[in-house]
Design a protein around this motif. Structure first.
Motif, PDB file in Angstrom:
ATOM      1  N   GLN A   1       0.846  -1.185   0.000  1.00 37.25           N
ATOM      2  CA  GLN A   1       0.000   0.000   0.000  1.00 37.25           C
ATOM      3  C   GLN A   1       0.884   1.239   0.000  1.00 37.25           C
ATOM      4  O   GLN A   1       1.544   1.534   0.990  1.00 37.25           O
ATOM      5  CB  GLN A   1      -0.913  -0.006   1.221  1.00 37.25           C
ATOM      6  N   VAL A   2       0.888   1.935  -1.130  1.00 40.86           N
ATOM      7  CA  VAL A   2       1.693   3.137  -1.288  1.00 40.86           C
ATOM      8  C   VAL A   2       0.746   4.269  -1.657  1.00 40.86           C
ATOM      9  O   VAL A   2      -0.128   4.096  -2.518  1.00 40.86           O
ATOM     10  CB  VAL A   2       2.769   2.937  -2.381  1.00 40.86           C
ATOM     11  N   ASN A   3       0.920   5.419  -1.028  1.00 45.52           N
ATOM     12  CA  ASN A   3       0.068   6.571  -1.327  1.00 45.52           C
ATOM     13  C   ASN A   3       0.203   6.960  -2.794  1.00 45.52           C
ATOM     14  O   ASN A   3       1.312   7.049  -3.319  1.00 45.52           O
ATOM     15  CB  ASN A   3       0.448   7.762  -0.453  1.00 45.52           C
ATOM     16  N   GLY A   4      -0.922   7.177  -3.442  1.00 41.40           N
ATOM     17  CA  GLY A   4      -0.925   7.603  -4.834  1.00 41.40           C
ATOM     18  C   GLY A   4      -0.926   6.468  -5.842  1.00 41.40           C
ATOM     19  O   GLY A   4      -1.021   6.719  -7.039  1.00 41.40           O
ATOM     20  N   MET A   5      -0.824   5.235  -5.397  1.00 41.91           N
ATOM     21  CA  MET A   5      -0.823   4.109  -6.326  1.00 41.91           C
ATOM     22  C   MET A   5      -2.266   3.682  -6.587  1.00 41.91           C
ATOM     23  O   MET A   5      -3.085   3.593  -5.675  1.00 41.91           O
ATOM     24  CB  MET A   5      -0.029   2.928  -5.755  1.00 41.91           C
ATOM     25  N   ALA A   6      -2.565   3.418  -7.848  1.00 39.94           N
ATOM     26  CA  ALA A   6      -3.911   3.006  -8.220  1.00 39.94           C
ATOM     27  C   ALA A   6      -4.236   1.636  -7.634  1.00 39.94           C
ATOM     28  O   ALA A   6      -3.355   0.789  -7.466  1.00 39.94           O
ATOM     29  CB  ALA A   6      -4.032   2.958  -9.742  1.00 39.94           C
ATOM     30  N   LYS A   7      -5.502   1.423  -7.338  1.00 38.85           N
ATOM     31  CA  LYS A   7      -5.937   0.139  -6.771  1.00 38.85           C
ATOM     32  C   LYS A   7      -5.749  -1.008  -7.751  1.00 38.85           C
ATOM     33  O   LYS A   7      -5.525  -2.137  -7.358  1.00 38.85           O
ATOM     34  CB  LYS A   7      -7.411   0.211  -6.356  1.00 38.85           C
ATOM     35  N   ASP A   8      -5.837  -0.700  -9.051  1.00 40.81           N
ATOM     36  CA  ASP A   8      -5.701  -1.740 -10.072  1.00 40.81           C
ATOM     37  C   ASP A   8      -4.318  -1.735 -10.723  1.00 40.81           C
ATOM     38  O   ASP A   8      -4.166  -2.122 -11.871  1.00 40.81           O
ATOM     39  CB  ASP A   8      -6.790  -1.579 -11.138  1.00 40.81           C
ATOM     40  N   ALA A   9      -3.296  -1.341  -9.968  1.00 34.64           N
ATOM     41  CA  ALA A   9      -1.932  -1.280 -10.492  1.00 34.64           C
ATOM     42  C   ALA A   9      -1.445  -2.684 -10.844  1.00 34.64           C
ATOM     43  O   ALA A   9      -1.803  -3.675 -10.206  1.00 34.64           O
ATOM     44  CB  ALA A   9      -1.002  -0.640  -9.468  1.00 34.64           C
ATOM     45  N   SER A  10      -0.590  -2.750 -11.852  1.00 37.36           N
ATOM     46  CA  SER A  10      -0.060  -4.039 -12.292  1.00 37.36           C
ATOM     47  C   SER A  10       0.972  -4.568 -11.296  1.00 37.36           C
ATOM     48  O   SER A  10       1.398  -3.865 -10.378  1.00 37.36           O
ATOM     49  CB  SER A  10       0.578  -3.894 -13.669  1.00 37.36           C
ATOM     50  N   THR A  11       1.387  -5.788 -11.518  1.00 38.57           N
ATOM     51  CA  THR A  11       2.384  -6.416 -10.646  1.00 38.57           C
ATOM     52  C   THR A  11       3.700  -5.646 -10.680  1.00 38.57           C
ATOM     53  O   THR A  11       4.311  -5.408  -9.628  1.00 38.57           O
ATOM     54  CB  THR A  11       2.620  -7.876 -11.078  1.00 38.57           C
ATOM     55  N   ILE A  12       4.133  -5.263 -11.868  1.00 39.46           N
ATOM     56  CA  ILE A  12       5.399  -4.524 -11.989  1.00 39.46           C
ATOM     57  C   ILE A  12       5.286  -3.162 -11.313  1.00 39.46           C
ATOM     58  O   ILE A  12       6.224  -2.719 -10.639  1.00 39.46           O
ATOM     59  CB  ILE A  12       5.792  -4.373 -13.481  1.00 39.46           C
ATOM     60  N   ALA A  13       4.149  -2.494 -11.477  1.00 39.01           N
ATOM     61  CA  ALA A  13       3.958  -1.196 -10.829  1.00 39.01           C
ATOM     62  C   ALA A  13       3.994  -1.341  -9.308  1.00 39.01           C
ATOM     63  O   ALA A  13       4.589  -0.515  -8.606  1.00 39.01           O
ATOM     64  CB  ALA A  13       2.633  -0.577 -11.270  1.00 39.01           C
ATOM     65  N   ARG A  14       3.364  -2.397  -8.801  1.00 35.59           N
ATOM     66  CA  ARG A  14       3.391  -2.635  -7.352  1.00 35.59           C
ATOM     67  C   ARG A  14       4.807  -2.971  -6.879  1.00 35.59           C
ATOM     68  O   ARG A  14       5.216  -2.545  -5.801  1.00 35.59           O
ATOM     69  CB  ARG A  14       2.436  -3.756  -6.972  1.00 35.59           C
ATOM     70  N   LEU A  15       5.544  -3.736  -7.678  1.00 32.72           N
ATOM     71  CA  LEU A  15       6.919  -4.075  -7.318  1.00 32.72           C
ATOM     72  C   LEU A  15       7.785  -2.823  -7.252  1.00 32.72           C
ATOM     73  O   LEU A  15       8.548  -2.634  -6.296  1.00 32.72           O
ATOM     74  CB  LEU A  15       7.499  -5.072  -8.322  1.00 32.72           C
TER      75      LEU A  15
END
Length: 140
Positions: A94-108
């Motif tokens: 959980q990172v501020n500003g990250m979309a709920k439907d972010a991809s795996t690479i974006a979350r990584l």
């Protein structure tokens, strides 16, 4: 009267682990830390503290000839553990500003940036300990 006998460095050195053993133990310990920290549904302080403790324990427990893998271990261990979290429990990052439907690479990437200070502290301490082990190693 008994005399206290201290262990010589050579005698203590025979208890050092090989590089492979240290890498396996570090991965198992990191998996345990991640699983424990995911009990509340997100990565937090336990992950950071556990990561730092694991990466500073590795150079202290390995044989002097196997110090190189422990110097490479911190970034690889963090990225692999965060990738596993992204794949199996994506909502834990959980990172501020990250979309709920972010991809795996974006979350990584977001998780790596979020835990960047932890990585810098752990890797820095590991490198210092490696240097101290090399300086203090007995000449052969």
């Amino acid at each position: 009267m008994t005399q206290a006998v201290s262990r010589t460095p050579a005698r203590v050195a025979r208890y050092d682990l090989s590089a492979g053993q240290v890498l396996v133990a570090s991965c198992v310990a990191m998996a345990a830390v991640v699983l424990l920290d995911l009990m509340d549904g997100r990565l937090g302080l336990l992950y950071s503290v556990g990561f730092v403790l694991i990466v500073i324990t590795a150079p202290l427990s390995v044989d002097v000839r196997g110090l190189f893998p422990t110097g490479v271990l911190p970034p690889v261990l963090m990225i692999v553990s965060l990738l596993a979290v992204c794949l199996f429990e994506p909502d834990a990052i959980q990172v501020n500003g990250m979309a709920k439907d972010a991809s795996t690479i974006a979350r990584l990437i977001a998780g790596t940036i979020d835990h960047g200070l932890t990585l810098v502290i752990g890797h820095g301490l590991a490198i210092v300990l490696i240097a101290l082990r090399i300086i203090g190693a007995p000449e052969r």
